[in-house]
Design an enzyme around this catalytic site. Structure first.
Site, short mmCIF file in Angstrom:
data_model
loop_
_atom_site.label_atom_id
_atom_site.label_comp_id
_atom_site.label_asym_id
_atom_site.label_seq_id
_atom_site.Cartn_x
_atom_site.Cartn_y
_atom_site.Cartn_z
N ASN A 188 0.82 -1.21 0.00
CA ASN A 188 0.00 0.00 0.00
C ASN A 188 0.87 1.27 0.00
O ASN A 188 2.02 1.23 -0.40
CB ASN A 188 -1.06 -0.02 1.10
CG ASN A 188 -2.31 0.73 0.63
OD1 ASN A 188 -2.33 1.96 0.65
ND2 ASN A 188 -3.30 0.01 0.16
N ARG A 189 0.29 2.37 0.46
CA ARG A 189 0.88 3.68 0.14
C ARG A 189 1.66 4.34 1.27
O ARG A 189 1.33 4.17 2.44
CB ARG A 189 -0.24 4.63 -0.31
CG ARG A 189 -0.86 4.20 -1.62
CD ARG A 189 -2.05 5.06 -2.02
NE ARG A 189 -2.56 4.63 -3.32
CZ ARG A 189 -3.33 3.54 -3.50
NH1 ARG A 189 -3.70 2.79 -2.48
NH2 ARG A 189 -3.73 3.22 -4.72
N HIS A 249 3.17 -0.16 -2.97
CA HIS A 249 3.56 -1.56 -3.14
C HIS A 249 5.03 -1.79 -3.48
O HIS A 249 5.36 -2.59 -4.35
CB HIS A 249 2.70 -2.20 -4.23
CG HIS A 249 1.24 -2.36 -3.89
ND1 HIS A 249 0.76 -2.39 -2.60
CD2 HIS A 249 0.15 -2.51 -4.70
CE1 HIS A 249 -0.56 -2.55 -2.64
NE2 HIS A 249 -0.95 -2.62 -3.89
N HIS A 270 -1.12 -10.36 -2.32
CA HIS A 270 -2.08 -9.55 -3.08
C HIS A 270 -2.94 -10.42 -3.99
O HIS A 270 -3.17 -10.07 -5.15
CB HIS A 270 -1.31 -8.51 -3.87
CG HIS A 270 -2.08 -7.28 -4.19
ND1 HIS A 270 -3.11 -7.26 -5.11
CD2 HIS A 270 -2.01 -6.02 -3.71
CE1 HIS A 270 -3.60 -6.04 -5.19
NE2 HIS A 270 -2.96 -5.26 -4.35
N SER A 271 -3.45 -11.53 -3.47
CA SER A 271 -4.34 -12.37 -4.29
C SER A 271 -5.66 -11.66 -4.55
O SER A 271 -6.22 -11.03 -3.66
CB SER A 271 -4.60 -13.71 -3.61
OG SER A 271 -3.46 -14.53 -3.73
N TYR A 272 -6.12 -11.80 -5.78
CA TYR A 272 -7.44 -11.29 -6.19
C TYR A 272 -8.36 -12.51 -6.20
O TYR A 272 -8.20 -13.40 -7.04
CB TYR A 272 -7.40 -10.73 -7.60
CG TYR A 272 -6.72 -9.40 -7.78
CD1 TYR A 272 -5.33 -9.27 -7.67
CD2 TYR A 272 -7.45 -8.27 -8.12
CE1 TYR A 272 -4.72 -8.04 -7.88
CE2 TYR A 272 -6.84 -7.04 -8.35
CZ TYR A 272 -5.47 -6.94 -8.22
OH TYR A 272 -4.86 -5.73 -8.44
N ASP A 292 -11.56 0.50 -1.13
CA ASP A 292 -10.11 0.41 -1.23
C ASP A 292 -9.57 0.98 0.08
O ASP A 292 -8.90 2.01 0.10
CB ASP A 292 -9.61 1.20 -2.45
CG ASP A 292 -8.16 0.86 -2.80
OD1 ASP A 292 -7.53 0.12 -2.02
OD2 ASP A 292 -7.68 1.35 -3.83
N GLN A 348 -6.53 -4.66 4.19
CA GLN A 348 -6.97 -3.79 3.10
C GLN A 348 -8.02 -4.54 2.29
O GLN A 348 -7.75 -5.62 1.78
CB GLN A 348 -5.78 -3.42 2.20
CG GLN A 348 -6.12 -2.45 1.07
CD GLN A 348 -6.11 -0.99 1.52
OE1 GLN A 348 -5.68 -0.67 2.63
NE2 GLN A 348 -6.59 -0.11 0.67
N GLU A 373 -6.07 -7.96 2.03
CA GLU A 373 -4.62 -7.96 2.24
C GLU A 373 -4.28 -7.67 3.70
O GLU A 373 -4.34 -6.51 4.13
CB GLU A 373 -3.98 -6.89 1.35
CG GLU A 373 -4.34 -7.00 -0.12
CD GLU A 373 -4.22 -5.66 -0.84
OE1 GLU A 373 -3.13 -5.07 -0.82
OE2 GLU A 373 -5.22 -5.18 -1.40
C1 BGC Z 1 -4.54 -0.95 -3.54
C2 BGC Z 1 -5.19 -0.31 -4.73
C3 BGC Z 1 -4.30 -0.54 -5.93
C4 BGC Z 1 -4.11 -2.01 -6.13
C5 BGC Z 1 -3.14 -2.24 -7.25
C6 BGC Z 1 -4.43 -2.41 -3.81
O1 BGC Z 1 -3.80 -3.04 -2.73
O2 BGC Z 1 -5.25 -0.72 -2.35
O3 BGC Z 1 -5.38 1.06 -4.52
O4 BGC Z 1 -4.84 0.04 -7.09
O5 BGC Z 1 -3.63 -2.60 -4.97
O6 BGC Z 1 -3.29 -3.50 -7.77
#
Ligand code: BGC
Length: 347
Positions: A74-75, A100, A174-176, A245, A282, A310
């Site tokens: 994250n940021r 990331h 970061h699994s979707y 998000d 997250q 996450e």
């Molecule tokens: C973030 C999103 C971001 C994404 C990128 C997530 O973990 O929270 O803001 O766009 O990752 O794949």
């Protein structure tokens, strides 16, 4: 097995962990979970995570599919933080902010496969060494990621890291997920064991507030369909994220493994429980999937086709003294443990 090659010819190995029902494929690139076959209520397998079919696509069109994200998931505001009076500047790779791990984070590294154990649980251990100054972060970081799959249909992931200088880190996977194995996730029902989340500014950096979820579209204390409120434009936070998000502050104390979330797909009957020792999760509803990533099987991924949960420390923690600390000192070992537990439910 060999998964494939990068454009420069580097071979990317893969390991499959199977218990006869669930099969997880992990690739050395990003120590990523590339596919995860899970049976539905009728025993029919389906792939419940997004991923690319080839190794080269992970670098050509990075989406962090299944990847280990680091050094800092994250940021971080402006890519800047200070530690012990010294300031550090990281890459600003997401508007004005760092995201990331920056330009070449852990998702783009080729990890070493150290050990494969075919016993029960089946496991694979991967490691990566990030040199001092890598991406702008201080300290040589030695990281391991160990995936294991047991007979109880639990896929566990343990991250460990040590450093030779004080540093900050936040490792996650970061699994979707899409428990239907196709379509979108708007009908999935989510429970999050969190009473508060951390609101963000328009660049998705936490303002510092911890806001109670009660009476907001962020309340998932009881199971709710994601699609119910994901378009609620009355809520500024939903507008900022283009959906969900946001960082959820988990209810129970961090440090020991506890339940964090439950995701259910009523159509297939697949259920996933998420356990973690991390302080927060997250929840990202796949808002920036814009149809430009073509996943396995030639599938175009569009907004809301999958979601991420996450486990992490809070975003931008190094700039918030009252957030759980992301600091790691020499001599200490960082850990983050994540368990994805699968089952099915009837109609
Ligand atoms: C973030 C999103 C971001 C994404 C990128 C997530 O973990 O929270 O803001 O766009 O990752 O794949």
């Amino acid at each position: 097995m060999e998964f494939g090659k990068l454009a420069d010819g580097t071979a990317i190995d893969a390991v499959e962990l199977s218990n006869g029902r669930i099969c997880a494929r992990i690739i050395a690139l990003g120590a990523a979970l590339q596919s995860l076959q899970v049976p539905d209520r009728n025993g029919k397998p389906g792939d419940v995570v997004l991923g690319y079919a080839t190794a080269a696509e992970y670098l050509a069109k990075p989406q962090y599919f299944g990847a280990t994200v680091g050094r800092y998931a994250n940021r971080i505001r402006g890519g800047r933080f200070s530690l012990d009076g010294k300031s550090y500047q990281l890459a600003a790779n997401d508007g004005p902010n760092h995201l990331h791990g920056g330009v070449k984070g852990f998702d783009k590294a080729v990890w070493k496969i150290d050990a494969v154990n075919s016993g029960s649980p089946a496991s694979v251990a991967l490691s990566h060494v990030s040199p001092d100054g890598d991406g702008g972060f201080p300290g040589t970081l030695e990281v391991t990621a160990t995936y294991s799959l047991n007979e109880k249909n639990e896929l566990s992931l343990e991250y460990r890291a040590t450093t030779d200088k004080p540093t900050v880190l936040n490792l996650t996977n970061h699994s979707y997920f899409n428990l239907a194995g196709g379509g979108d996730i708007l009908g999935h029902r989510l429970t999050l064991l969190a009473d508060a989340y951390t609101p963000v500014d328009a660049t998705l950096i936490p303002t510092g507030e911890r806001r109670n979820v009660a009476g907001t579209p962020f309340d998932f204390r009881q199971p709710r369909a994601i699609g119910e409120r994901v378009r609620d434009g009355h809520d500024e936070q939903i507008r900022f994220g283009r959906g969900y998000d946001h960082n959820y502050v988990l209810r129970d104390e961090a440090g020991t493994l506890r339940r964090a979330a439950k995701l259910e797909d009523p159509a297939s009957g697949r259920v996933m429980e998420l356990l973690t020792a991390a302080p927060a999760v997250q929840f990202y509803s796949g808002n920036f999937l814009d149809g430009t990533s073509i996943g396995k099987g030639g599938r175009i991924h569009r907004q809301g086709d999958a979601l991420c949960l996450e486990p992490q420390v809070f975003p931008d923690s190094p700039n918030h003294a009252d957030f759980p600390s992301a600091r790691l000192n020499p001599g200490d070992t960082y850990t983050n443990v994540i368990v994805y537990r699968f089952s099915t439910a009837g109609r």
